[in-house]
Design a protein around this motif. Sequence first.
Motif, PDB file in Angstrom:
ATOM      1  N   PHE A   1      18.918  -6.275   0.916  1.00 21.47           N
ATOM      2  CA  PHE A   1      19.791  -6.783  -0.136  1.00 21.47           C
ATOM      3  C   PHE A   1      19.288  -6.573  -1.556  1.00 21.47           C
ATOM      4  O   PHE A   1      19.636  -7.297  -2.462  1.00 21.47           O
ATOM      5  N   THR A   2      18.441  -5.584  -1.712  1.00 19.86           N
ATOM      6  CA  THR A   2      18.121  -5.145  -3.064  1.00 19.86           C
ATOM      7  C   THR A   2      17.759  -3.668  -2.976  1.00 19.86           C
ATOM      8  O   THR A   2      17.141  -3.234  -2.018  1.00 19.86           O
ATOM      9  N   ASP A   3      18.184  -2.897  -3.949  1.00 18.26           N
ATOM     10  CA  ASP A   3      17.813  -1.482  -3.919  1.00 18.26           C
ATOM     11  C   ASP A   3      16.768  -1.184  -4.988  1.00 18.26           C
ATOM     12  O   ASP A   3      16.209  -0.105  -5.037  1.00 18.26           O
ATOM     13  N   ARG A   4      16.503  -2.171  -5.867  1.00 21.96           N
ATOM     14  CA  ARG A   4      15.527  -1.917  -6.915  1.00 21.96           C
ATOM     15  C   ARG A   4      14.675  -3.159  -7.149  1.00 21.96           C
ATOM     16  O   ARG A   4      14.822  -3.855  -8.160  1.00 21.96           O
ATOM     17  N   PRO A   5      13.767  -3.438  -6.186  1.00 22.05           N
ATOM     18  CA  PRO A   5      12.966  -4.660  -6.308  1.00 22.05           C
ATOM     19  C   PRO A   5      11.870  -4.544  -7.365  1.00 22.05           C
ATOM     20  O   PRO A   5      11.325  -5.552  -7.793  1.00 22.05           O
ATOM     21  N   PHE A   6      11.544  -3.317  -7.806  1.00 23.48           N
ATOM     22  CA  PHE A   6      10.457  -3.109  -8.768  1.00 23.48           C
ATOM     23  C   PHE A   6      10.930  -2.186  -9.876  1.00 23.48           C
ATOM     24  O   PHE A   6      12.003  -1.613  -9.800  1.00 23.48           O
ATOM     25  N   SER A   7      10.076  -2.007 -10.889  1.00 23.16           N
ATOM     26  CA  SER A   7      10.461  -1.097 -11.968  1.00 23.16           C
ATOM     27  C   SER A   7       9.770   0.255 -11.828  1.00 23.16           C
ATOM     28  O   SER A   7       9.961   1.140 -12.648  1.00 23.16           O
ATOM     29  N   GLY A   8       8.951   0.423 -10.802  1.00 20.23           N
ATOM     30  CA  GLY A   8       8.252   1.692 -10.591  1.00 20.23           C
ATOM     31  C   GLY A   8       7.817   1.835  -9.142  1.00 20.23           C
ATOM     32  O   GLY A   8       8.186   1.011  -8.306  1.00 20.23           O
ATOM     33  N   PRO A   9       7.012   2.871  -8.854  1.00 19.31           N
ATOM     34  CA  PRO A   9       6.598   3.118  -7.459  1.00 19.31           C
ATOM     35  C   PRO A   9       5.475   2.175  -7.000  1.00 19.31           C
ATOM     36  O   PRO A   9       4.310   2.547  -6.945  1.00 19.31           O
ATOM     37  N   GLU A  10       5.853   0.929  -6.694  1.00 21.86           N
ATOM     38  CA  GLU A  10       4.883  -0.109  -6.297  1.00 21.86           C
ATOM     39  C   GLU A  10       4.257   0.176  -4.932  1.00 21.86           C
ATOM     40  O   GLU A  10       4.855   0.833  -4.096  1.00 21.86           O
ATOM     41  N   HIS A  11       3.074  -0.426  -4.732  1.00 21.35           N
ATOM     42  CA  HIS A  11       2.333  -0.229  -3.483  1.00 21.35           C
ATOM     43  C   HIS A  11       2.768  -1.105  -2.323  1.00 21.35           C
ATOM     44  O   HIS A  11       2.781  -0.681  -1.190  1.00 21.35           O
ATOM     45  N   GLU A  12       3.054  -2.350  -2.594  1.00 23.56           N
ATOM     46  CA  GLU A  12       3.388  -3.337  -1.546  1.00 23.56           C
ATOM     47  C   GLU A  12       2.291  -3.438  -0.490  1.00 23.56           C
ATOM     48  O   GLU A  12       2.501  -3.125   0.694  1.00 23.56           O
ATOM     49  N   SER A  13       1.128  -3.900  -0.908  1.00 19.47           N
ATOM     50  CA  SER A  13      -0.016  -3.966   0.001  1.00 19.47           C
ATOM     51  C   SER A  13       0.193  -4.967   1.146  1.00 19.47           C
ATOM     52  O   SER A  13      -0.454  -4.872   2.180  1.00 19.47           O
ATOM     53  N   HIS A  14       1.149  -5.914   0.966  1.00 20.19           N
ATOM     54  CA  HIS A  14       1.393  -6.903   2.037  1.00 20.19           C
ATOM     55  C   HIS A  14       1.920  -6.248   3.315  1.00 20.19           C
ATOM     56  O   HIS A  14       1.870  -6.839   4.384  1.00 20.19           O
ATOM     57  N   PHE A  15       2.421  -5.040   3.221  1.00 24.65           N
ATOM     58  CA  PHE A  15       2.915  -4.340   4.414  1.00 24.65           C
ATOM     59  C   PHE A  15       1.779  -3.919   5.356  1.00 24.65           C
ATOM     60  O   PHE A  15       2.004  -3.608   6.503  1.00 24.65           O
ATOM     61  N   LYS A  16       0.538  -3.878   4.848  1.00 29.43           N
ATOM     62  CA  LYS A  16      -0.626  -3.495   5.667  1.00 29.43           C
ATOM     63  C   LYS A  16      -0.400  -2.152   6.383  1.00 29.43           C
ATOM     64  O   LYS A  16      -0.503  -2.052   7.600  1.00 29.43           O
ATOM     65  N   ILE A  17      -0.086  -1.152   5.581  1.00 28.16           N
ATOM     66  CA  ILE A  17       0.192   0.175   6.135  1.00 28.16           C
ATOM     67  C   ILE A  17      -1.107   0.955   6.280  1.00 28.16           C
ATOM     68  O   ILE A  17      -1.908   1.010   5.349  1.00 28.16           O
ATOM     69  N   GLU A  18      -1.315   1.549   7.453  1.00 27.11           N
ATOM     70  CA  GLU A  18      -2.479   2.406   7.671  1.00 27.11           C
ATOM     71  C   GLU A  18      -2.191   3.773   7.053  1.00 27.11           C
ATOM     72  O   GLU A  18      -1.251   4.461   7.436  1.00 27.11           O
ATOM     73  N   ARG A  19      -3.025   4.136   6.087  1.00 29.15           N
ATOM     74  CA  ARG A  19      -2.845   5.407   5.402  1.00 29.15           C
ATOM     75  C   ARG A  19      -3.380   6.543   6.275  1.00 29.15           C
ATOM     76  O   ARG A  19      -4.419   6.378   6.918  1.00 29.15           O
ATOM     77  N   LEU A  20      -2.701   7.681   6.273  1.00 30.59           N
ATOM     78  CA  LEU A  20      -3.144   8.827   7.071  1.00 30.59           C
ATOM     79  C   LEU A  20      -3.698   9.901   6.140  1.00 30.59           C
ATOM     80  O   LEU A  20      -3.880   9.673   4.949  1.00 30.59           O
ATOM     81  N   SER A  21      -3.935  11.112   6.694  1.00 27.84           N
ATOM     82  CA  SER A  21      -4.637  12.140   5.907  1.00 27.84           C
ATOM     83  C   SER A  21      -3.687  12.991   5.069  1.00 27.84           C
ATOM     84  O   SER A  21      -4.040  14.096   4.679  1.00 27.84           O
ATOM     85  N   PHE A  22      -2.481  12.505   4.794  1.00 24.56           N
ATOM     86  CA  PHE A  22      -1.512  13.280   4.018  1.00 24.56           C
ATOM     87  C   PHE A  22      -2.032  13.607   2.618  1.00 24.56           C
ATOM     88  O   PHE A  22      -2.571  12.743   1.932  1.00 24.56           O
ATOM     89  N   SER A  23      -1.851  14.873   2.205  1.00 23.31           N
ATOM     90  CA  SER A  23      -2.203  15.280   0.842  1.00 23.31           C
ATOM     91  C   SER A  23      -1.001  15.978   0.215  1.00 23.31           C
ATOM     92  O   SER A  23      -0.499  16.976   0.749  1.00 23.31           O
ATOM     93  N   LEU A  24      -0.535  15.434  -0.902  1.00 23.43           N
ATOM     94  CA  LEU A  24       0.638  15.997  -1.562  1.00 23.43           C
ATOM     95  C   LEU A  24       0.373  17.427  -2.037  1.00 23.43           C
ATOM     96  O   LEU A  24       1.235  18.298  -1.909  1.00 23.43           O
ATOM     97  N   SER A  25      -0.823  17.699  -2.542  1.00 27.60           N
ATOM     98  CA  SER A  25      -1.084  19.060  -3.052  1.00 27.60           C
ATOM     99  C   SER A  25      -1.116  20.066  -1.896  1.00 27.60           C
ATOM    100  O   SER A  25      -0.588  21.171  -2.024  1.00 27.60           O
ATOM    101  N   ASN A  26      -1.690  19.682  -0.750  1.00 26.65           N
ATOM    102  CA  ASN A  26      -1.652  20.589   0.411  1.00 26.65           C
ATOM    103  C   ASN A  26      -0.219  20.832   0.868  1.00 26.65           C
ATOM    104  O   ASN A  26       0.149  21.946   1.229  1.00 26.65           O
TER     105      ASN A  26
END
Length: 282
Positions: A13-38
């Motif tokens: 019920f919201t499409d814009r909860p923040f004003s920028g690309p927030e992290h939302e650390s409460h989600f506890k997401i496991e980061r993988l080896s993705f690299s944008l430049s690669n």
Amino acid sequence: MLKTLKLFARHHFTDRPFSGPEHESHFKIERLSFSLSNFNKQLKSLGARELASVDYQNKKYPIYCLDFLSDQPNAKKLFIVAGTHGNEQGGLLGIQQILNHLAKNRTNNSVSVRIVAMHNPVGCDKFSRYNGQGVDVNRDFKRQQTTETQAVAKAFDEFKPDFGVSLHEGPQAGVFLYTNKYCDYMITKSILDNFSQANVQLATKSYLRNTLAQAGVFPVKGFFGGLLKIWTGTFGYEGFGQFCTRMGIPSIVIETSWSTKAESQRTYAHYTLFTTLLNELS
Ligand SMILES: [Zn+2]
């Protein structure tokens, strides 16, 4: 039921909860080896074309599209969108495997495939669900106010696909597929069978914590389908799955588990969904 409604509200019920690309650390997401430049290197080496680009903090972020077309008449057309939510790296690594597969098998394709590699490149760079303006671009298919979703919708319209796929992750344990009403159950079953063969764990609950009638699949109909209709009708929010339904084609939205560290499990599920669909649409 109340819990489900509360979670639905928080996610939808919201499409814009923040004003920028927030992290939302409460989600506890496991980061993988993705690299944008690669990934950008891979996309350029495969001859990706720029659909559009967005600017964020004086940096240009292209939205790339790649076609792998069959020369067979009447070949089915599969449209895949990845990188909608930049903090869901299983799908981003999955699309890289899918692209490697397509690049190695450019001849004798029996299915034409169009891929929008990163729907939300700023989010992918910043490990965020949101774009540079803090918008969830997967709520924008009806109104199409963001450059990102305008680009995806245009690429979709021009391609006129027979099947749509969107790659995602969520907090639930295991993988499940949102299937729309046009999706043939036999296709869903083949994908689930292939997941089981590869020991990919199937979710028994969705991220809304409702128990799935069948592990690994969440058909969008009944109570939840009704909620989504109200959601789109009242608030004008529409995700890729509902967009495909409105366009009259089958769709699958895959949700792997972002809380697992097992990179191969998360990545492989996206790749297996793709290879199974290639077989099924051939
Ligand atoms: Zn997502």
